[in-house]
Scaffold this motif. Structure first.
Motif, PDB file in Angstrom:
ATOM      1  N   UNK A  88     -10.620 -24.995 -10.504  1.00 40.87           N
ATOM      2  CA  UNK A  88      -9.512 -25.202 -11.373  1.00 40.87           C
ATOM      3  C   UNK A  88      -9.330 -26.389 -12.257  1.00 40.87           C
ATOM      4  N   UNK A  89      -9.421 -26.369 -13.371  1.00 39.73           N
ATOM      5  CA  UNK A  89      -8.892 -27.159 -14.343  1.00 39.73           C
ATOM      6  C   UNK A  89      -8.393 -26.534 -15.433  1.00 39.73           C
ATOM      7  N   UNK A  90      -7.019 -26.899 -15.570  1.00 37.12           N
ATOM      8  CA  UNK A  90      -6.086 -25.991 -16.432  1.00 37.12           C
ATOM      9  C   UNK A  90      -6.979 -25.861 -17.854  1.00 37.12           C
ATOM     10  N   UNK A  91      -6.855 -24.459 -18.188  1.00 35.23           N
ATOM     11  CA  UNK A  91      -7.583 -24.270 -19.618  1.00 35.23           C
ATOM     12  C   UNK A  91      -8.843 -24.228 -19.681  1.00 35.23           C
ATOM     13  N   UNK A  92      -9.725 -23.956 -18.528  1.00 29.11           N
ATOM     14  CA  UNK A  92     -11.113 -23.781 -18.506  1.00 29.11           C
ATOM     15  C   UNK A  92     -11.508 -22.913 -17.218  1.00 29.11           C
ATOM     16  N   UNK A  93     -12.633 -22.095 -17.658  1.00 24.38           N
ATOM     17  CA  UNK A  93     -12.992 -21.223 -16.614  1.00 24.38           C
ATOM     18  C   UNK A  93     -14.501 -21.697 -16.148  1.00 24.38           C
ATOM     19  N   UNK A  94     -14.863 -22.636 -16.341  1.00 27.61           N
ATOM     20  CA  UNK A  94     -16.169 -23.392 -15.788  1.00 27.61           C
ATOM     21  C   UNK A  94     -16.307 -23.664 -14.474  1.00 27.61           C
TER      22      UNK A  94
END
Length: 239
Positions: free
Chosen positions: A98-104
């Motif tokens: 989880x990193x806000x705004x990413x799906x990597x």
């Protein structure tokens, strides 16, 4: 002889002092460079002073964890460990997807690493890997494949000599990327040449040099032919 870290800290102090003096004189260009003391966020564009600004924000364990929380990075602290005389891991945790705004996401998932490495990974993933893939490959990155973070060993697995940064969980080896359209970009396969994949890999290597203390690519030696070695810290080694 003063160690590398001490030199870097003195350089940082000198830069900050210069910024204060010249900033007071109305030098807006220094502010654009980040020398006005502004905190670095996960969305701050990567530039020549990114590593310095990041480490100034995450130099202490509590400050580092707070920075990751503010960035929306999932980081779960783990107990300090000492596996051997030179394999000591402190202020580490597991890095989630989880990193806000990413799906990597990373594969294998939730590797243990130092807090500073987790912060550098967040900046590089958001500021380099994602936009470079969209620009040069026309797709989003869905997965970053790595060869590991923590390993209790010396450099090149030698029986004597300097301990590897992996022995402190302070380095990660990135081997490839899975894209949203099904393609896979491999360091081992796509580094040579001037294909879009090669340009992507070299772009994110060059950006990594401004985020991590040590960045080693296939251009360094045969031992790094299949991955990018990314190591947190002041450093300054980029090959």
């Amino acid at each position: 002889m003063p160690d590398r870290c001490a030199k870097a800290r003195r350089l940082g102090t000198a830069l900050a002092a210069a910024a204060a003096v010249l900033g007071a004189a109305g030098c807006s260009r220094l502010a654009d460079m980040g020398l006005d003391g502004r905190p670095l966020t996960v969305d701050t564009p990567i530039g020549p002073l990114t590593r310095w600004r990041l480490l100034r924000n995450v130099d202490e364990p509590q400050a580092c964890r707070a920075w990751l929380e503010d960035a929306g990075v999932a980081f779960t602290p783990v107990t300090d460990r000492a596996e051997d005389s030179f394999c000591v891991v402190s202020d580490a945790g597991t890095l989630g997807d989880e990193i806000a705004g990413t799906d990597v996401r990373l594969s294998p998932r939730r590797p243990m690493m130092t807090c500073q490495l987790a912060a550098a990974m967040a900046v590089w993933r958001r500021g380099s890997v994602e936009p470079a893939a969209r620009e040069l490959l026309g797709a989003d990155v869905r997965r970053m494949d790595h060869l590991g973070v923590y390993a209790c060993r010396r450099i090149y697995n030698q029986s004597a000599g300097r301990a590897s940064a992996h022995a402190r969980a302070a380095a990660i080896d990135i081997a490839g990327f899975q894209l949203s359209d099904g393609r896979r970009v491999s360091v081992a396969r796509h580094w040579p040449g001037d294909t879009p994949e090669a340009r992507f890999l070299r772009r994110i290597r060059d950006d990594a040099c401004q985020v991590f203390g040590t960045t080693l690519s296939p251009d360094y030696n045969a031992a790094h032919a299949d991955h990018l070695h990314l190591e947190s810290g002041w450093g300054g080694v980029c090959v």
